[in-house]
Write an enzyme that holds these catalytic residues in place. Sequence first.
Site, PDB file in Angstrom:
ATOM      1  N   LYS A 179       0.859  -1.187   0.000  1.00  0.00           N
ATOM      2  CA  LYS A 179       0.000   0.000   0.000  1.00  0.00           C
ATOM      3  C   LYS A 179       0.885   1.224   0.000  1.00  0.00           C
ATOM      4  O   LYS A 179       2.024   1.175   0.494  1.00  0.00           O
ATOM      5  CB  LYS A 179      -0.873   0.027   1.262  1.00  0.00           C
ATOM      6  N   ASP A 219      -6.944   4.304  -4.662  1.00  0.00           N
ATOM      7  CA  ASP A 219      -7.592   4.120  -3.362  1.00  0.00           C
ATOM      8  C   ASP A 219      -8.284   5.467  -3.095  1.00  0.00           C
ATOM      9  O   ASP A 219      -8.448   6.259  -4.035  1.00  0.00           O
ATOM     10  CB  ASP A 219      -6.559   3.777  -2.271  1.00  0.00           C
TER      11      ASP A 219
HETATM   12  O1  2IT Z   1      -8.149  -1.519  -1.004  1.00  0.00           O
HETATM   13  C1  2IT Z   1      -8.000  -2.007  -2.141  1.00  0.00           C
HETATM   14  O2  2IT Z   1      -8.116  -3.214  -2.346  1.00  0.00           O
HETATM   15  C2  2IT Z   1      -7.683  -1.094  -3.237  1.00  0.00           C
HETATM   16  N1  2IT Z   1      -7.563   0.100  -3.000  1.00  0.00           N
HETATM   17  C3  2IT Z   1      -7.464  -1.626  -4.611  1.00  0.00           C
HETATM   18  C4  2IT Z   1      -6.070  -2.068  -4.790  1.00  0.00           C
HETATM   19  C5  2IT Z   1      -5.700  -2.479  -6.194  1.00  0.00           C
HETATM   20  O3  2IT Z   1      -4.514  -2.804  -6.368  1.00  0.00           O
HETATM   21  O4  2IT Z   1      -6.527  -2.468  -7.078  1.00  0.00           O
END
Ligand code: 2IT
Length: 445
Positions: free
Chosen positions: A124, A164
Amino acid sequence: MNVQEILTNLETKHPGEKEYLQAVHEVLESIETIYNENPQYEAAKIIERLVEPDRILTFRISWLDDDGNVHVNLGYRVQFNNAIGPYKGGIRLHPSVNLSILKFLGFEQIFKNALTTLPMGGGKGGSDFNPKGKSDAEIMRFCQAFMLELWRVIGPSTDVPAGDIGTGGREIGFMYGMYKKLQHENTGVLTGKGLNWGGSLIRPEATGFGASYFTQDMLKTQNDSFKGKTVCLSGFGNVTWGVALKVTELGGKVVTISGPDGFIYDKDGLDEDKIDYLLSLRASNNDIVSPYVDEYPEAKFYPGKKPWEVKCDIAMPSAIQNELNGEDAAQLIANGVKYVAEVSNMGCTPEAIDLFHNNKIPFAPGKAANAGGVAVSGLEMSQNAMKINWTREEVDAKLHQIMASIHTACEKYGTEEDGYINYVKGANIAGFIKVADSMLDLGVI
Ligand code: 2IT
């Protein structure tokens, strides 16, 4: 070390990282029995290795606003675990972003991604930059400055960021543009891209659609369906939009949405026009939901309040972590709520989850219910690697099938003696076993 000792150690090592400790606590509580029954995990120190990110990159971002003033923000990428595939997870742009929040999100992402059945590890990133009220040019300068640091550590087989909160198609575009320029390549290193330049159909709706499919499966276990059900949602961004669209299509009536300024109660329920309007509200970039009542005067705006006081059959928090607490849960239960599905990551506090469990209300945790977003990101990676595009129907069918398999995994590992499915336990155990066994296979690294 037993699970309790590991937790105590972690609290000492990372004091004040409350969201991260909350996320770890929830997972370890669920897997304690499995861990104790499988001494190979303790021998390889699987938990101690799993709870610490592989590495964290922190950096400074300097950018110029439209008046020529210099701004400084903090940027992060938490590469948490890549046992089953490249680090994968979104970039959050929100003033609340700090290391605790990104570590909680990265940790959750490991198990969520494992549940999707696709080969993706957990990561993340983000910044305390606030995109609200900024011009397109300011957003572009910030995103380019962000990527000037991030590009060194990401790659299509290394780490694949996505959107996100605060990072949508526009931001991904600016970030991808800068990455391509620096790296001289077109390998689709970010997901959530525009359709013209490598994106996948259904990705914008995927989190909301997936959560609706998952909730539908949860309803089916009770021989129930969305038909005629009153549904309370929070938020009004991409995720809420996708849920509203699919839930309405499946026969549910969505009566609330919310923003930082309060919530909207629309007793008639959202329809296609109102759902389209949600998008334009979001595009206005003001982060307030109250203008809805100017457009639809029959609806009511409740300033400073959360939607959980409204009587509903199904509650689906879709905004941000810890947005539904013990008091909210008690109120929902008193009003007869039948099902709760977290669409936001860790949307409910531990007190709220305990109340749902104690009252035998089927409760889907975010890492299961909202996995459709990252799942379609995984499908975007597949399409990029094969240099083809699947149709809307093909992507939707794969998403549907992935959500069904997550539900089956939760049922397998979470069904209790009385038949009640503890989805928190099921999702955590299924995700943990896959990652832990992979780590065993890969040796001590
Ligand atoms: O919380 C999540 O799963 C997302 N923000 C999507 C992450 C992604 O790599 O698509």
